[in-house]
Design an enzyme around this catalytic site. Structure first.
Site, PDB file in Angstrom:
ATOM      1  N   TYR A 142       0.825  -1.217   0.000  1.00 22.96           N
ATOM      2  CA  TYR A 142       0.000   0.000   0.000  1.00 22.96           C
ATOM      3  C   TYR A 142       0.858   1.265   0.000  1.00 22.96           C
ATOM      4  O   TYR A 142       0.411   2.312  -0.459  1.00 22.96           O
ATOM      5  CB  TYR A 142      -0.908   0.034   1.233  1.00 22.96           C
ATOM      6  N   LYS A 192       3.084 -15.195   1.829  1.00 24.39           N
ATOM      7  CA  LYS A 192       3.422 -16.042   0.685  1.00 24.39           C
ATOM      8  C   LYS A 192       4.936 -16.245   0.692  1.00 24.39           C
ATOM      9  O   LYS A 192       5.647 -15.771  -0.206  1.00 24.39           O
ATOM     10  CB  LYS A 192       2.948 -15.386  -0.622  1.00 24.39           C
ATOM     11  N   ASP A 225      -2.920 -17.936   0.251  1.00 25.59           N
ATOM     12  CA  ASP A 225      -3.936 -18.540  -0.633  1.00 25.59           C
ATOM     13  C   ASP A 225      -4.570 -19.760   0.032  1.00 25.59           C
ATOM     14  O   ASP A 225      -5.799 -19.926   0.018  1.00 25.59           O
ATOM     15  CB  ASP A 225      -3.333 -18.898  -2.004  1.00 25.59           C
ATOM     16  N   ASP A 249      -6.434  -7.102   3.600  1.00 27.90           N
ATOM     17  CA  ASP A 249      -7.567  -6.446   2.934  1.00 27.90           C
ATOM     18  C   ASP A 249      -8.486  -7.511   2.322  1.00 27.90           C
ATOM     19  O   ASP A 249      -9.695  -7.499   2.520  1.00 27.90           O
ATOM     20  CB  ASP A 249      -7.028  -5.498   1.861  1.00 27.90           C
ATOM     21  N   ASP A 253     -12.273  -9.163   4.011  1.00 28.70           N
ATOM     22  CA  ASP A 253     -13.562  -9.130   3.302  1.00 28.70           C
ATOM     23  C   ASP A 253     -14.139 -10.536   3.222  1.00 28.70           C
ATOM     24  O   ASP A 253     -15.337 -10.753   3.416  1.00 28.70           O
ATOM     25  CB  ASP A 253     -13.398  -8.576   1.876  1.00 28.70           C
TER      26      ASP A 253
END
Ligand code: IPM
Ligand code: MG
Length: 368
Positions: A142, A192, A225, A249, A253
């Site tokens: 970000y 990751k 993932d 983020d 959600d």
């Protein structure tokens, strides 16, 4: 002693409508519980752009640095889609997070009993779900440099940089471990590390902080993932999840929707303690500005109301009053009072935003 101070930035879309309900709740705590705040209101996002030409003025930024806590509604809307990137409504929110150094973003995903048939997942998968995502909020892709859109030969290249320092990882890891000790005592860290060096460092630092300072907390690591997959497969395996800004983020959600409605979920963004011992803090619903329903009285104010409950808990050490407010929201749901987002049966008239707020006040009254 003067009252603690709150800065309310209602923002755009449904922000002002849901915040109006929070104002009622704040007033109730003042008159009925003797818990009063000095409240000031100001502009953020598109609303600030319309007046000042920027999504957060310097004066508002200064106020945010001075108050005990900031409550934010939502930012953004189609009206501002064509604006230059630097003045988009979202930049106002990102500036607040960065300059207040709110590095730990707490996003609970809790399934309210009365809503357990509302998830797109099977009831047994979500009923009783109570997880906390701790998202790093002030660094990573970000904010990393270099960034931009540059010209290379005759084509454009978009660049963003994922960057984490050890200390940035360590401090958010500590937040996650501290929270876990007050809950289920389990942390799962997601990155990751199989493809990103920043992920390798993330995993190492979280493990080191664990071994040195929190060996009593159960720690696991997962690729983000796989984490997304596990979150939909069997979310109750998790207690606290700690992850970076971008994965957080996405995963928050996803976790939010497990519970059935984005309209129910609050968040807290916390930084280092100020001179008075309270953390720098901003509280906001997880949902966005929902421009499609703005102004129609359909918005669910619960996420914003529950964000105020988080403020009571994390900024003002009023855990019992936060419990009271959360229980009031639960009681309203149990009575079957629902805004449109919480209804999937035809023929039932949904409660409006203000009816929902009034119902929470009524439930608070009953709690006395
Ligand atoms: C969130 C939002 C923000 C983010 C936007 C509005 C900048 O999606 O708080 O999750 O990407 O962090
Ligand atoms: Mg988001």
């Amino acid at each position: 002693m003067s009252n603690p101070s709150l800065l309310i930035l209602a923002g755009d879309g449904i922000g002002p409508e849901v915040m109006a309900e929070v104002r009622k709740i704040i007033d109730w705590f003042g008159t009925k519980r003797g818990i009063s705040f000095d409240v000031t209101e100001d502009l953020v996002g598109g609303a600030a752009y319309d007046v000042h030409g920027v999504p957060l003025s310097d004066a508002t930024m200064e106020k945010a640095q001075e108050v005990d806590a900031v409550l934010l509604g939502a930012v953004g809307g189609p009206k501002y889609d064509k604006l230059d990137f630097s003045v988009k409504p979202e930049r106002g929110l990102l500036r607040l997070r960065k300059e207040m150094d709110l590095y730990a973003n707490l996003r609970p995903a809790q399934c309210f009993d009365a809503l357990s048939d509302f998830s797109s997942l099977k009831q047994e998968v979500v009923s009783g779900l109570d997880i906390m995502i701790v998202r790093e909020l002030t660094s990573g892709v970000y904010f990393g440099e270099p960034r931009g859109i540059i010209k290379e030969g005759n084509e454009r290249v978009g660049i963003n940089t994922q960057r984490y320092t050890e200390s940035e990882i360590a401090r958010v890891a500590r937040s996650a471990f501290e929270l876990a000790r007050k809950r289920g005592n389990k942390v799962c860290s997601m990155e990751k590390a199989n493809v990103m060096e920043s992920g390798i460092l993330w995993r190492d630092v979280v493990q080191e902080i664990h071994d040195a300072e929190y060996p009593d907390v159960e720690l696991s690591h997962m690729y983000a993932d796989a984490g997304a997959m596990q979150l939909t497969r069997w979310p109750k395996q998790f207690d606290v999840i700690v992850t970076d800004n971008l994965f957080g983020d996405l995963l928050s959600d996803l976790a939010a929707m497990l519970t059935g409605s984005l309209g129910m979920l609050p968040s807290a963004s916390l930084g280092a303690p100020m001179a008075n011992g309270r953390p720098k803090a901003l509280y906001e619903p997880v949902h966005g500005s929902a421009p499609d329903i703005a102004g129609s009285g359909k918005a669910n104010p619960c996420a914003c109301i529950l964000s105020f409950a988080m403020a009571l808990r994390y900024s003002f050490d009023l855990g019992a009053e936060a419990d009271r407010l959360e229980a009031a929201v639960n009681a309203v749901l149990a009575k079957g009072i629902r805004t449109a987002d919480l209804l999937n049966t035809e023929g039932v008239t949904p409660a409006s935003t203000s009816e929902m707020g009034d119902a929470v006040i009524a439930a608070l009254e009953e709690s006395l």
